[in-house]
Design a protein around this motif. Structure first.
Motif, PDB file in Angstrom:
ATOM      1  N   THR A  69       0.842  -1.178   0.000  1.00  0.00           N
ATOM      2  CA  THR A  69       0.000   0.000   0.000  1.00  0.00           C
ATOM      3  C   THR A  69       0.885   1.239   0.000  1.00  0.00           C
ATOM      4  N   PRO A  70       0.400   2.308  -0.635  1.00  0.00           N
ATOM      5  CA  PRO A  70       1.201   3.530  -0.660  1.00  0.00           C
ATOM      6  C   PRO A  70       1.471   4.011   0.756  1.00  0.00           C
ATOM      7  N   GLY A  71       2.656   4.488   0.953  1.00  0.00           N
ATOM      8  CA  GLY A  71       3.038   5.008   2.257  1.00  0.00           C
ATOM      9  C   GLY A  71       4.514   4.781   2.486  1.00  0.00           C
ATOM     10  N   PRO A  72       5.010   5.275   3.590  1.00  0.00           N
ATOM     11  CA  PRO A  72       6.434   5.148   3.865  1.00  0.00           C
ATOM     12  C   PRO A  72       6.852   3.691   4.005  1.00  0.00           C
ATOM     13  N   GLY A  73       8.077   3.444   3.599  1.00  0.00           N
ATOM     14  CA  GLY A  73       8.649   2.111   3.726  1.00  0.00           C
ATOM     15  C   GLY A  73       9.981   2.200   4.455  1.00  0.00           C
ATOM     16  N   ALA A  74      10.694   1.096   4.476  1.00  0.00           N
ATOM     17  CA  ALA A  74      12.003   1.062   5.130  1.00  0.00           C
ATOM     18  C   ALA A  74      13.069   1.736   4.269  1.00  0.00           C
ATOM     19  N   GLY A  75      12.804   1.833   2.952  1.00  0.00           N
ATOM     20  CA  GLY A  75      13.761   2.493   2.066  1.00  0.00           C
ATOM     21  C   GLY A  75      14.902   1.596   1.641  1.00  0.00           C
ATOM     22  N   ASN A  76      14.672   0.281   1.627  1.00  0.00           N
ATOM     23  CA  ASN A  76      15.681  -0.661   1.168  1.00  0.00           C
ATOM     24  C   ASN A  76      15.305  -1.135  -0.224  1.00  0.00           C
ATOM     25  N   ALA A  77      16.272  -1.066  -1.139  1.00  0.00           N
ATOM     26  CA  ALA A  77      15.979  -1.462  -2.515  1.00  0.00           C
ATOM     27  C   ALA A  77      17.241  -1.910  -3.230  1.00  0.00           C
ATOM     28  N   GLU A  78      17.060  -2.836  -4.146  1.00  0.00           N
ATOM     29  CA  GLU A  78      18.091  -3.242  -5.091  1.00  0.00           C
ATOM     30  C   GLU A  78      17.393  -3.365  -6.426  1.00  0.00           C
ATOM     31  N   LEU A  79      17.660  -2.406  -7.319  1.00  0.00           N
ATOM     32  CA  LEU A  79      16.914  -2.312  -8.573  1.00  0.00           C
ATOM     33  C   LEU A  79      17.836  -2.207  -9.786  1.00  0.00           C
ATOM     34  N   SER A  80      17.337  -2.763 -10.872  1.00  0.00           N
ATOM     35  CA  SER A  80      17.939  -2.583 -12.178  1.00  0.00           C
ATOM     36  C   SER A  80      16.919  -1.797 -12.998  1.00  0.00           C
ATOM     37  N   ILE A  81      17.358  -0.665 -13.553  1.00  0.00           N
ATOM     38  CA  ILE A  81      16.460   0.238 -14.277  1.00  0.00           C
ATOM     39  C   ILE A  81      16.981   0.377 -15.697  1.00  0.00           C
ATOM     40  N   ALA A 123       6.710   3.248  -0.661  1.00  0.00           N
ATOM     41  CA  ALA A 123       7.235   1.916  -0.967  1.00  0.00           C
ATOM     42  C   ALA A 123       6.511   1.264  -2.144  1.00  0.00           C
ATOM     43  N   ALA A 124       5.284   1.688  -2.453  1.00  0.00           N
ATOM     44  CA  ALA A 124       4.495   1.097  -3.540  1.00  0.00           C
ATOM     45  C   ALA A 124       4.693   1.816  -4.872  1.00  0.00           C
ATOM     46  N   LEU A 125       5.610   2.743  -4.926  1.00  0.00           N
ATOM     47  CA  LEU A 125       5.816   3.558  -6.119  1.00  0.00           C
ATOM     48  C   LEU A 125       6.029   2.723  -7.379  1.00  0.00           C
ATOM     49  N   LEU A 126       6.735   1.617  -7.268  1.00  0.00           N
ATOM     50  CA  LEU A 126       7.037   0.781  -8.425  1.00  0.00           C
ATOM     51  C   LEU A 126       6.137  -0.444  -8.527  1.00  0.00           C
ATOM     52  N   SER A 127       5.102  -0.488  -7.715  1.00  0.00           N
ATOM     53  CA  SER A 127       4.140  -1.588  -7.753  1.00  0.00           C
ATOM     54  C   SER A 127       2.758  -1.029  -8.041  1.00  0.00           C
ATOM     55  N   PRO A 128       2.566  -0.542  -9.270  1.00  0.00           N
ATOM     56  CA  PRO A 128       1.264   0.044  -9.576  1.00  0.00           C
ATOM     57  C   PRO A 128       0.158  -0.998  -9.490  1.00  0.00           C
ATOM     58  N   ALA A 129      -1.030  -0.526  -9.214  1.00  0.00           N
ATOM     59  CA  ALA A 129      -2.185  -1.410  -9.115  1.00  0.00           C
ATOM     60  C   ALA A 129      -2.431  -2.083 -10.464  1.00  0.00           C
ATOM     61  N   VAL A 130      -3.123  -3.200 -10.415  1.00  0.00           N
ATOM     62  CA  VAL A 130      -3.490  -3.910 -11.635  1.00  0.00           C
ATOM     63  C   VAL A 130      -4.319  -2.964 -12.497  1.00  0.00           C
ATOM     64  N   LYS A 131      -4.016  -2.945 -13.789  1.00  0.00           N
ATOM     65  CA  LYS A 131      -4.714  -2.028 -14.689  1.00  0.00           C
ATOM     66  C   LYS A 131      -6.190  -2.401 -14.794  1.00  0.00           C
ATOM     67  N   ASP A 132      -7.026  -1.430 -14.509  1.00  0.00           N
ATOM     68  CA  ASP A 132      -8.467  -1.612 -14.566  1.00  0.00           C
ATOM     69  C   ASP A 132      -8.942  -1.279 -15.982  1.00  0.00           C
ATOM     70  N   PRO A 133      -9.531  -2.244 -16.691  1.00  0.00           N
ATOM     71  CA  PRO A 133      -9.971  -1.961 -18.061  1.00  0.00           C
ATOM     72  C   PRO A 133     -11.097  -0.934 -18.125  1.00  0.00           C
ATOM     73  N   ASN A 134     -11.757  -0.677 -17.010  1.00  0.00           N
ATOM     74  CA  ASN A 134     -12.846   0.299 -16.990  1.00  0.00           C
ATOM     75  C   ASN A 134     -12.372   1.700 -16.618  1.00  0.00           C
ATOM     76  N   ARG A 135     -11.089   1.846 -16.298  1.00  0.00           N
ATOM     77  CA  ARG A 135     -10.562   3.160 -15.920  1.00  0.00           C
ATOM     78  C   ARG A 135     -10.386   4.008 -17.176  1.00  0.00           C
ATOM     79  N   ALA A 136     -10.890   5.195 -17.138  1.00  0.00           N
ATOM     80  CA  ALA A 136     -10.760   6.107 -18.271  1.00  0.00           C
ATOM     81  C   ALA A 136      -9.431   6.843 -18.183  1.00  0.00           C
ATOM     82  N   CYS A 137      -8.677   6.822 -19.263  1.00  0.00           N
ATOM     83  CA  CYS A 137      -7.396   7.523 -19.339  1.00  0.00           C
ATOM     84  C   CYS A 137      -7.451   8.479 -20.523  1.00  0.00           C
ATOM     85  N   THR A 138      -6.879   9.650 -20.363  1.00  0.00           N
ATOM     86  CA  THR A 138      -6.881  10.595 -21.470  1.00  0.00           C
ATOM     87  C   THR A 138      -6.061  10.027 -22.621  1.00  0.00           C
TER      88      THR A 138
END
Length: 187
Positions: A69-81, A123-138
């Motif tokens: 869930t969005p909110g503060p985390g421990a701030g530990n990460a190992e990422l390849s971008i 902490a959830a910044l890189l874990s977006p919610a499952v895409k909702d097919p009913n969500r309207a996007c510009t």
């Protein structure tokens, strides 16, 4: 006198014509069983009412990892971008390693401190919610850039892809811009 004898005949013909139009046989005797009083045991599967698919909510796949869930985390990460500016130019790759919201010496990222701070704040910044097919996007196009982020944030696996193909995707990119680095398209 002739009209009196024709009226009953016309009424019978009208009922017979109506029965022929609806495809029901002309019955002069009432049926002993009501057409709606059928036993559920005698119904075939095709006679069963269809399930209400409009209110059925599909369950998430059982193998999907939990989304933080969005909110503060421990701030530990190992990422390849990996950020690809377009289909012809080579991808730009970064490594981001964070401990307690601060970048470590292993990080090879242009804005490592800002990226680690962003991940600690959300902490959830890189874990977006499952895409909702009913969500309207510009319907807007932000550019050909794509980004892929894999690794782990606060013990949660990350495998995220970012594009700029519509307003929702542009918003997700903008939210993760510190992590995506200087090659990111949205500002």
């Amino acid at each position: 006198m002739r009209m009196r004898t024709l009226r009953p005949l016309l009424a019978v013909l009208a009922v017979a014509g109506l029965a022929a139009c609806t495809g029901t046989p002309d019955k002069t005797e009432p049926s002993s069983a009501s057409p709606t009083a059928t036993s559920s045991a005698s119904q075939s599967p095709s006679d069963a009412p269809a399930p209400d698919t409009e209110t059925t909510v599909p369950a998430p796949p059982p193998s999907a990892p939990p989304v933080p869930t969005p909110g503060p985390g421990a701030g530990n990460a190992e990422l390849s971008i990996m950020v690809k500016p377009n289909s012809t130019d080579p991808a730009v790759s970064y490594t981001l390693v964070c401990r307690d919201g601060r970048s470590t010496a292993e990080s090879k990222h242009p804005t490592a401190d800002a990226a680690c701070a962003a991940l600690k704040d959300n902490a959830a910044l890189l874990s977006p919610a499952v895409k909702d097919p009913n969500r309207a996007c510009t319907e807007q196009y932000g550019g050909p850039q794509t980004a892929t982020v894999t690794g782990i944030v606060d013990d949660t696996p990350v495998d995220a892809t970012f594009t700029l193909t519509n307003g929702c995707e542009i918003g997700a990119w903008a939210a993760a811009r510190d992590v995506l680095g200087a090659s990111g398209g949205a500002t």
